[in-house]
Design a protein around this motif. Structure first.
Motif, PDB file in Angstrom:
ATOM      1  N   ILE A  72      85.371 -59.438  71.266  1.00  0.00           N
ATOM      2  CA  ILE A  72      85.861 -58.503  72.284  1.00  0.00           C
ATOM      3  C   ILE A  72      85.418 -58.966  73.676  1.00  0.00           C
ATOM      4  O   ILE A  72      86.189 -58.917  74.639  1.00  0.00           O
ATOM      5  CB  ILE A  72      85.369 -57.072  71.990  1.00  0.00           C
ATOM      6  N   THR A  73      84.171 -59.444  73.784  1.00  0.00           N
ATOM      7  CA  THR A  73      83.669 -59.955  75.064  1.00  0.00           C
ATOM      8  C   THR A  73      84.543 -61.112  75.553  1.00  0.00           C
ATOM      9  O   THR A  73      84.942 -61.169  76.723  1.00  0.00           O
ATOM     10  CB  THR A  73      82.217 -60.453  74.898  1.00  0.00           C
ATOM     11  N   TYR A  81      92.847 -52.086  77.740  1.00  0.00           N
ATOM     12  CA  TYR A  81      91.405 -51.877  77.901  1.00  0.00           C
ATOM     13  C   TYR A  81      90.923 -50.752  76.998  1.00  0.00           C
ATOM     14  O   TYR A  81      89.835 -50.817  76.432  1.00  0.00           O
ATOM     15  CB  TYR A  81      91.071 -51.566  79.366  1.00  0.00           C
ATOM     16  N   GLY A  94      82.152 -59.489  65.974  1.00  0.00           N
ATOM     17  CA  GLY A  94      83.129 -58.570  66.559  1.00  0.00           C
ATOM     18  C   GLY A  94      82.865 -58.348  68.041  1.00  0.00           C
ATOM     19  O   GLY A  94      83.787 -58.383  68.868  1.00  0.00           O
ATOM     20  N   LEU A 129      90.727 -52.232  73.483  1.00  0.00           N
ATOM     21  CA  LEU A 129      89.550 -53.101  73.330  1.00  0.00           C
ATOM     22  C   LEU A 129      88.274 -52.259  73.255  1.00  0.00           C
ATOM     23  O   LEU A 129      87.381 -52.524  72.453  1.00  0.00           O
ATOM     24  CB  LEU A 129      89.457 -54.095  74.500  1.00  0.00           C
ATOM     25  N   VAL A 135      87.968 -50.660  69.753  1.00  0.00           N
ATOM     26  CA  VAL A 135      87.475 -51.586  68.721  1.00  0.00           C
ATOM     27  C   VAL A 135      85.981 -51.833  68.919  1.00  0.00           C
ATOM     28  O   VAL A 135      85.193 -51.819  67.964  1.00  0.00           O
ATOM     29  CB  VAL A 135      88.251 -52.933  68.766  1.00  0.00           C
ATOM     30  N   PHE A 136      85.597 -52.015  70.178  1.00  0.00           N
ATOM     31  CA  PHE A 136      84.173 -52.192  70.502  1.00  0.00           C
ATOM     32  C   PHE A 136      83.380 -50.971  70.013  1.00  0.00           C
ATOM     33  O   PHE A 136      82.326 -51.105  69.391  1.00  0.00           O
ATOM     34  CB  PHE A 136      84.031 -52.354  72.013  1.00  0.00           C
ATOM     35  N   PHE A 164      88.143 -48.517  79.449  1.00  0.00           N
ATOM     36  CA  PHE A 164      87.301 -49.156  78.433  1.00  0.00           C
ATOM     37  C   PHE A 164      86.243 -48.182  77.912  1.00  0.00           C
ATOM     38  O   PHE A 164      86.037 -48.087  76.693  1.00  0.00           O
ATOM     39  CB  PHE A 164      86.638 -50.412  79.015  1.00  0.00           C
ATOM     40  N   ALA A 198      87.628 -61.797  74.563  1.00  0.00           N
ATOM     41  CA  ALA A 198      88.997 -61.329  74.802  1.00  0.00           C
ATOM     42  C   ALA A 198      89.112 -60.715  76.195  1.00  0.00           C
ATOM     43  O   ALA A 198      90.075 -60.960  76.925  1.00  0.00           O
ATOM     44  CB  ALA A 198      89.399 -60.311  73.738  1.00  0.00           C
ATOM     45  N   LEU A 199      88.096 -59.910  76.591  1.00  0.00           N
ATOM     46  CA  LEU A 199      88.111 -59.301  77.929  1.00  0.00           C
ATOM     47  C   LEU A 199      88.181 -60.372  79.009  1.00  0.00           C
ATOM     48  O   LEU A 199      88.886 -60.236  80.001  1.00  0.00           O
ATOM     49  CB  LEU A 199      86.839 -58.478  78.134  1.00  0.00           C
TER      50      LEU A 199
END
Lengths: 169, 152
Positions: free
Chosen positions: A23-24, B5, A19, B8, B11-12, A69, A26-27
């Motif tokens: 995400i890494t 962002y 997971g 994301l 989810v992270f 983020f 995807a960014l």
């Protein structure tokens, strides 16, 4: 071992690692952003400390993605609690309570001191577990390998010292 | 884009929250060598990210067709000294920077104190940067050019 959060059972490490990797990637693939969280401390500092270091381009130009983020990280934690048994304020700290046993004020002081090390150290090293440990290692960057070995080693020594020397588990 | 962002990040945060990466006991168990969980998480993340990163760099374009630029972090004496200081803090709090925010969201009150400390520590670093720059061979700051900074 259950999590401190509502005694939930943790997901498998392979699933969690996959997971984080997705995400890494995807960014980077969607937004051309290099994963890195500790620089977010600077984004926050830049609002109250308008001095040279916090006004440099690397901070100014990345606030637009890094601030949402890190807010998202907190939202994720909140959702995790709500979806996993409910959100309530938590003071419990696992083996810290069993072995060291400070009260609320002591715990806050302990965390503030640890936070100072985290804030200053990640800025001096130019990255943390995400920017050096995950992105930097995956990109085969030598400074990231050096930093990752340094913070893992220091974490091991500190915890072994706290729980095996000062306070006996 | 801000919503993307935020999503994301959420989810992270969920993954960190439910995996033990934002759990004091699991961090101590990693450093005490009594649990493989965190080593497994970091190891798996790197093993999957590395080939993905290589593919994205080779392909060289983001999903919208823009060129992918991956800035590399500079090497200097702060890598070791800062890494050691951060490792001490990681052990004391049982949190690295991401999990500080996740723990606040989960409702762990003490994580707010960890965040306050981290902001104070980062602020202190910014204030004394010019004074420790040469000792740690830190890079020159790039300010006000409109371009990417040398220090990311």
């Amino acid at each position: 071992m259950p999590l401190i959060l509502n005694n939930l059972a943790p997901i498998h490490w392979a699933l969690a690692g996959a997971g984080i990797a997705l995400i890494t990637l995807a960014l980077l693939f969607i937004a051309n952003r290099r994963l890195g969280i500790s620089t977010g401390f600077e984004d926050v500092c830049s609002f109250v400390l308008p001095i040279g270091y916090f006004t440099r381009d690397a901070v100014r130009l990345a606030r637009g993605w890094r601030l949402p983020f890190i807010v998202g990280l907190a939202v994720g934690g909140f959702l995790s609690a709500v979806l996993g048994g409910g959100w309530t304020p938590i003071w419990s700290l696992g083996i810290f309570d069993q072995v060291i046993g400070f009260g609320h004020a002591g715990k806050l002081a302990w965390m503030f001191v640890g936070g100072l090390f985290i804030g200053f150290g990640t800025r001096l090293a130019d990255g943390c577990t995400s920017g050096h440990g995950i992105f930097g290692l995956s990109n085969f960057e030598l400074p990231s390998l050096i930093s990752t070995i340094s913070f893992l080693a220091a974490g091991i020594v500190t915890t072994q010292f706290i729980y095996r020397v000062v306070f006996h588990l | 884009m801000a919503l993307l962002y935020l999503a994301l990040g959420a989810v992270f945060g969920l993954v960190l929250s439910r995996s033990g990466a934002a759990d004091y006991n699991y961090i101590q168990a990693m450093f005490l060598f009594t649990s493989f969980q965190l080593y497994g998480i970091i190891g798996t993340a790197v093993v999957i990210t590395a080939p993905g990163l290589w593919l994205i760099k080779r392909y060289g374009r983001t999903v919208s067709g823009r060129p992918v630029v991956v800035p590399r972090k500079p090497r200097h004496r702060g890598n070791i000294a800062g890494g050691i200081l951060f490792g001490i803090g990681w052990s004391i709090c049982g949190m690295c920077p991401g999990p500080i925010f996740v723990n606040i969201g989960e409702g762990k009150i003490y994580a707010v104190a960890a965040l306050a400390g981290a902001l104070a520590g980062a602020g202190l670093f910014g204030v004394i940067y010019a004074r420790i720059q040469s000792a740690f061979r830190l890079p020159r700051l790039v300010i006000g050019t409109g371009g990417a900074g040398s220090r990311s």
